[in-house]
Design an enzyme around this catalytic site. Structure first.
Site, short mmCIF file in Angstrom:
data_model
loop_
_atom_site.label_atom_id
_atom_site.label_comp_id
_atom_site.label_asym_id
_atom_site.label_seq_id
_atom_site.Cartn_x
_atom_site.Cartn_y
_atom_site.Cartn_z
N TYR A 104 92.12 94.95 113.52
CA TYR A 104 92.99 94.38 114.55
C TYR A 104 94.28 95.20 114.55
O TYR A 104 94.87 95.41 113.49
CB TYR A 104 93.32 92.92 114.20
CG TYR A 104 94.39 92.31 115.08
CD1 TYR A 104 94.05 91.55 116.19
CD2 TYR A 104 95.75 92.52 114.80
CE1 TYR A 104 95.03 91.01 117.01
CE2 TYR A 104 96.73 91.97 115.63
CZ TYR A 104 96.36 91.22 116.72
OH TYR A 104 97.32 90.69 117.54
N GLU A 108 97.34 94.61 122.51
CA GLU A 108 96.53 94.00 121.45
C GLU A 108 95.14 94.61 121.53
O GLU A 108 94.45 94.46 122.54
CB GLU A 108 96.46 92.48 121.62
CG GLU A 108 95.82 91.80 120.42
CD GLU A 108 95.72 90.29 120.57
OE1 GLU A 108 95.20 89.81 121.60
OE2 GLU A 108 96.15 89.59 119.65
#
Ligand code: GDP
Ligand code: MN
Length: 396
Positions: free
Chosen positions: A118, A206
């Protein structure tokens, strides 16, 4: 402004960030053409069909599916296109899928294991600095990681004068447990990602997951990109990426006529001048047991026409059960606003919800008289608390 996954990936790639290759399509036939083209360009034999909507968690909602043949590309695209996709981030009715992204399959087996990470880039408002937030726990939603295993989330703050330094990019790669070629690839990935963030004037990136492929390449498999609206004037070419179908219809209409309107879930419509007073009014509505249906700052030029436009916008929301007009007259003259309320009421002819009006400041007395003498069903008050009490009464 939020971008679709495919737009975000194109933007990232234009700054040298490696991405999972894909082509967007809006019919099953075009999806098959896209898949063939990808096969020629990348050699892939499997594809992923991905719903393009402005919401995360698409995989969980059935909006991301692996296709192992061109026939499957066609049938899966046929199923996904036009569907109402429900994910943990959409409303209960879901979001309509108008486009699918056909991508190469990047989870192919090879010499080493694939791993998902991530990585996000965002502004830390507390320190006023951009930061890179990253985790070894890719592919899951970060809120869950933050709750269960917060020690697996790392942050790296960037000094705005220096930009992202080499050692910082290496630290990210190190903390993600990489070595050799993957380590080098990750430092390049992180550096180009940060450059893209700065140059595109974004407020949030993101990338979840960032994938280490089985041949140690680092690529963006997903992208969530938010461009700072205040910087859009510097990027005229980005306007074409705006997808109004993804935005709240009333907000789009209000913004088009220059009203600062945000749609909310409650039942009390608010028309206020000044953002500070608008916030205070929303607080007051809550204290009196109501829920604001919107934030609306009609601004410093609240003349009769603007007030009428404001009413029309507020009443497009079917949940509105009462309207509170709270105007402080400084430069704005209260009698003009009162005239606007009276005109709007007469012109529209069909306002069925009670209207509570508090006009305070320049020419407030004249305004009150104007409303009382109009004979219309408008409740005129002078005090803030009184306004709240009346809202409570009419909602009871
Ligand atoms: P999200 O669910 O909206 O976050 O959509 P993502 O783009 O993150 O995709 C969801 C999941 O699909 C990813 O976490 C991957 O596990 C899976 N996925 C994405 N691309 C591929 C691929 O090329 N091959 C395979 N097998 N799975 C993929
Ligand atoms: Mn994702």
């Amino acid at each position: 402004m939020n971008l679709h996954e495919y737009q975000g990936k194109e933007l990232l790639n234009s700054f040298g960030v490696n991405i999972q290759r894909g082509i967007v399509a809006d019919t099953p036939e075009k999806a098959v053409e896209a898949a063939k083209k990808l096969a020629e360009e990348t050699g892939t034999g499997w594809w992923v069909v991905k719903a393009q909507v402005h919401a995360g968690g698409r995989g969980k909602g059935g909006g991301v599916k692996l296709a192992k043949s061109l026939d499957e590309v066609k049938s899966i695209s046929n199923d996904i296109l036009g569907m109402m996709l429900i994910t943990p981030q959409t409303s209960a009715e879901g979001k309509k899928v108008n486009q699918v992204l056909i991508t190469e399959d990047v989870y192919y087996p090879g010499e080493s294991e694939t791993s998902e990470f991530y990585i996000s880039v965002l502004l830390n408002r507390a320190t006023g600095r951009n930061m890179i937030m990253y985790s070894t726990e890719g592919g899951m939603d970060i809120e869950t990681v933050a709750e269960n295993t917060p020690h697996l989330i790392f942050t790296e703050e960037v000094d705005p004068k220096l930009g992202l330094l080499g050692f910082q990019a290496r630290k990210v790669a190190f903390n993600l447990g990489l070595s050799g070629k993957a380590f080098k690839e990750m430092t390049k990935f992180v550096s180009s990602l940060y450059t893209a963030y700065i140059k595109s004037d974004s407020s949030m990136f993101e990338i979840n997951p960032v994938l280490k492929t089985s041949d140690d390449k680092i690529i963006a498999v997903d992208s969530k990109v938010t461009i700072d609206d205040n910087a859009l004037y510097r990027h005229k070419d980005y306007a074409a990426m705006r997808d109004l179908r993804e935005e709240n219809a009333i907000e789009v209409e209000a913004n088009a006529v220059g009203l600062n309107y945000v749609d909310l879930d409650g039942n009390v419509g608010c028309m206020v001048n000044g953002a500070g007073l608008a916030m205070a009014t929303m607080d007051l509505i809550k204290q009196s047991g109501g829920e604001p249906a919107n934030f609306l700052d009609v601004g410093g030029t609240a003349d009769a026409e603007r007030v009428e436009t404001g009413f029309r916008i507020i009443l497009k929301d079917p949940n509105v059960k009462a309207i509170l007009v709270n105007i402080f007259g400084g430069i704005v003259r209260c009698d003009r606003v009162a005239q606007g309320v009276v005109d709007a009421y007469r012109n529209m002819g069909n306002i069925e919800v009670p209207i509570i009006v508090r006009l305070q400041g320049t020419n407030a007395t004249e305004a009150k008289t104007l409303i009382e003498e109009s004979g219309l069903d408008v409740i005129s008050v002078t005090e803030f608390q009184e306004a709240a009490d009346r809202v409570k009464e009419v909602l009871a």
